[in-house]
Design a protein around this motif. Structure first.
Motif, PDB file in Angstrom:
ATOM      1  N   LEU A  72       0.650  -1.524   0.271  1.00 46.84           N
ATOM      2  CA  LEU A  72      -0.172  -0.018  -0.216  1.00 46.84           C
ATOM      3  C   LEU A  72       0.632   1.103  -0.295  1.00 46.84           C
ATOM      4  CD1 LEU A  72      -2.489  -0.497   2.897  1.00 46.84           C
ATOM      5  CD2 LEU A  72      -2.584   0.013   0.379  1.00 46.84           C
ATOM      6  N   GLY A  73       0.760   2.607  -1.021  1.00 52.49           N
ATOM      7  CA  GLY A  73       0.933   3.136  -1.096  1.00 52.49           C
ATOM      8  C   GLY A  73       3.043   3.273  -2.012  1.00 52.49           C
ATOM      9  N   THR A  74       2.846   2.597  -2.234  1.00 56.88           N
ATOM     10  CA  THR A  74       3.949   2.502  -2.715  1.00 56.88           C
ATOM     11  C   THR A  74       4.230   1.330  -4.292  1.00 56.88           C
ATOM     12  OG1 THR A  74       4.696   0.038  -1.712  1.00 56.88           O
ATOM     13  CG2 THR A  74       5.431   1.724   0.070  1.00 56.88           C
ATOM     14  N   TYR A  75       5.704   0.717  -4.317  1.00 59.01           N
ATOM     15  CA  TYR A  75       5.807   0.611  -5.545  1.00 59.01           C
ATOM     16  C   TYR A  75       6.342  -0.879  -5.596  1.00 59.01           C
ATOM     17  CZ  TYR A  75       2.971   3.403  -8.112  1.00 59.01           C
ATOM     18  OH  TYR A  75       1.698   4.541  -8.713  1.00 59.01           O
ATOM     19  N   ARG A  76       6.394  -1.942  -4.124  1.00 59.46           N
ATOM     20  CA  ARG A  76       7.032  -2.105  -3.794  1.00 59.46           C
ATOM     21  C   ARG A  76       5.895  -3.697  -4.081  1.00 59.46           C
ATOM     22  NH1 ARG A  76       9.446  -0.600   1.982  1.00 59.46           N
ATOM     23  NH2 ARG A  76       7.357  -0.668   1.892  1.00 59.46           N
ATOM     24  N   PRO A  77       6.230  -4.459  -4.688  1.00 60.19           N
ATOM     25  CA  PRO A  77       5.555  -6.152  -4.903  1.00 60.19           C
ATOM     26  C   PRO A  77       5.233  -6.292  -3.690  1.00 60.19           C
ATOM     27  CG  PRO A  77       7.662  -5.546  -6.456  1.00 60.19           C
ATOM     28  CD  PRO A  77       8.057  -5.153  -5.336  1.00 60.19           C
ATOM     29  N   LEU A  78       3.851  -6.846  -3.668  1.00 63.87           N
ATOM     30  CA  LEU A  78       3.520  -8.348  -2.942  1.00 63.87           C
ATOM     31  C   LEU A  78       2.903  -9.183  -2.754  1.00 63.87           C
ATOM     32  CD1 LEU A  78       2.432  -7.890   0.721  1.00 63.87           C
ATOM     33  CD2 LEU A  78       0.449  -6.159   0.103  1.00 63.87           C
ATOM     34  N   HIS A  79       1.957  -9.233  -3.728  1.00 67.96           N
ATOM     35  CA  HIS A  79       1.431 -10.227  -3.990  1.00 67.96           C
ATOM     36  C   HIS A  79       1.570 -10.197  -5.632  1.00 67.96           C
ATOM     37  CE1 HIS A  79      -1.739  -9.258  -0.867  1.00 67.96           C
ATOM     38  NE2 HIS A  79      -1.165 -10.173  -0.617  1.00 67.96           N
ATOM     39  N   TRP A  80       2.343 -12.067  -5.990  1.00 72.58           N
ATOM     40  CA  TRP A  80       1.544 -12.219  -7.298  1.00 72.58           C
ATOM     41  C   TRP A  80       1.403 -13.243  -7.739  1.00 72.58           C
ATOM     42  CZ3 TRP A  80       5.837  -9.668  -9.447  1.00 72.58           C
ATOM     43  CH2 TRP A  80       6.526  -9.370  -8.697  1.00 72.58           C
ATOM     44  N   GLY A  81       0.665 -13.322  -9.191  1.00 73.38           N
ATOM     45  CA  GLY A  81       0.022 -14.157  -9.801  1.00 73.38           C
ATOM     46  C   GLY A  81       0.711 -15.177  -9.927  1.00 73.38           C
ATOM     47  N   GLN A  82       0.147 -16.277 -10.877  1.00 75.30           N
ATOM     48  CA  GLN A  82       1.027 -17.440 -11.180  1.00 75.30           C
ATOM     49  C   GLN A  82       1.691 -17.266 -12.732  1.00 75.30           C
ATOM     50  OE1 GLN A  82      -1.778 -17.411 -12.145  1.00 75.30           O
ATOM     51  NE2 GLN A  82      -2.280 -17.860 -13.951  1.00 75.30           N
ATOM     52  N   GLY A  83       1.147 -17.007 -13.382  1.00 74.98           N
ATOM     53  CA  GLY A  83       2.170 -15.829 -13.842  1.00 74.98           C
ATOM     54  C   GLY A  83       1.629 -16.482 -15.632  1.00 74.98           C
ATOM     55  N   THR A  84       1.544 -16.035 -17.068  1.00 76.32           N
ATOM     56  CA  THR A  84       1.635 -16.150 -17.851  1.00 76.32           C
ATOM     57  C   THR A  84       2.123 -16.357 -19.509  1.00 76.32           C
ATOM     58  OG1 THR A  84      -1.238 -16.080 -19.500  1.00 76.32           O
ATOM     59  CG2 THR A  84      -0.161 -14.242 -18.570  1.00 76.32           C
ATOM     60  N   GLN A  85       2.680 -17.630 -19.873  1.00 80.20           N
ATOM     61  CA  GLN A  85       3.111 -17.370 -20.516  1.00 80.20           C
ATOM     62  C   GLN A  85       3.223 -16.583 -22.079  1.00 80.20           C
ATOM     63  OE1 GLN A  85       6.689 -19.271 -20.799  1.00 80.20           O
ATOM     64  NE2 GLN A  85       7.239 -17.893 -23.213  1.00 80.20           N
ATOM     65  N   VAL A  86       3.861 -15.499 -22.620  1.00 80.64           N
ATOM     66  CA  VAL A  86       3.613 -15.338 -24.041  1.00 80.64           C
ATOM     67  C   VAL A  86       5.088 -14.595 -24.695  1.00 80.64           C
ATOM     68  CG1 VAL A  86       3.701 -13.201 -25.302  1.00 80.64           C
ATOM     69  CG2 VAL A  86       1.957 -13.268 -22.758  1.00 80.64           C
ATOM     70  N   THR A  87       4.683 -15.798 -25.957  1.00 84.75           N
ATOM     71  CA  THR A  87       5.424 -16.348 -27.604  1.00 84.75           C
ATOM     72  C   THR A  87       5.477 -16.005 -28.374  1.00 84.75           C
ATOM     73  OG1 THR A  87       5.875 -18.244 -25.970  1.00 84.75           O
ATOM     74  CG2 THR A  87       6.794 -18.280 -28.436  1.00 84.75           C
TER      75      THR A  87
END
Length: 118
Positions: free
Chosen positions: A100-115
């Motif tokens: 909150l209030g920052t640009y420090r990562p907190l939560h992540w998704g599992q990711g999706t591949q782009v090729t």
């Protein structure tokens, strides 16, 4: 429990477009800055785009003018519209929330591949 679920990745030819979506749950979405990172094989994870809780956006130089980040607070969704895709855009793309209030990562998704390949 916070969950971020990405979708929309796939295989696209150079010059093509894709739209990634990220659905958030378990989070008071409206107040969080959100972002998209990517990680290519053998490279570090890098920030591609971010959007503040108020809708201000920021982009990596490598994607400026080609990618657009947006959010729908009512649906708890974050989007990444990717146009004029290049082979160098090939990576796993991750949705994230920031502390909150920052640009420090907190939560992540599992990711999706782009090729991006012909």
């Amino acid at each position: 429990q916070v969950q971020l679920a990405e979708s929309g990745g796939g295989l696209v030819q150079p010059g093509g477009s894709l739209r990634l979506s990220c659905a958030a749950s378990g989070i008071f979405f409206n107040i969080y800055n959100m972002g998209w990172y990517r990680q290519a094989p053998g490279k570090e994870r890098e920030l591609v785009a971010s959007i503040s809780s108020g809708g201000s956006t920021s982009y990596a130089d490598s994607v400026k003018g080609r990618f657009t980040i947006s959010r729908d607070n009512a649906k708890k969704l974050v989007y990444l519209q990717m146009n004029s895709l290049k082979p160098d855009d090939t990576a796993v793309y991750y949705c994230n929330s920031f502390i909150l209030g920052t640009y420090r990562p907190l939560h992540w998704g599992q990711g999706t591949q782009v090729t991006v390949s012909s």
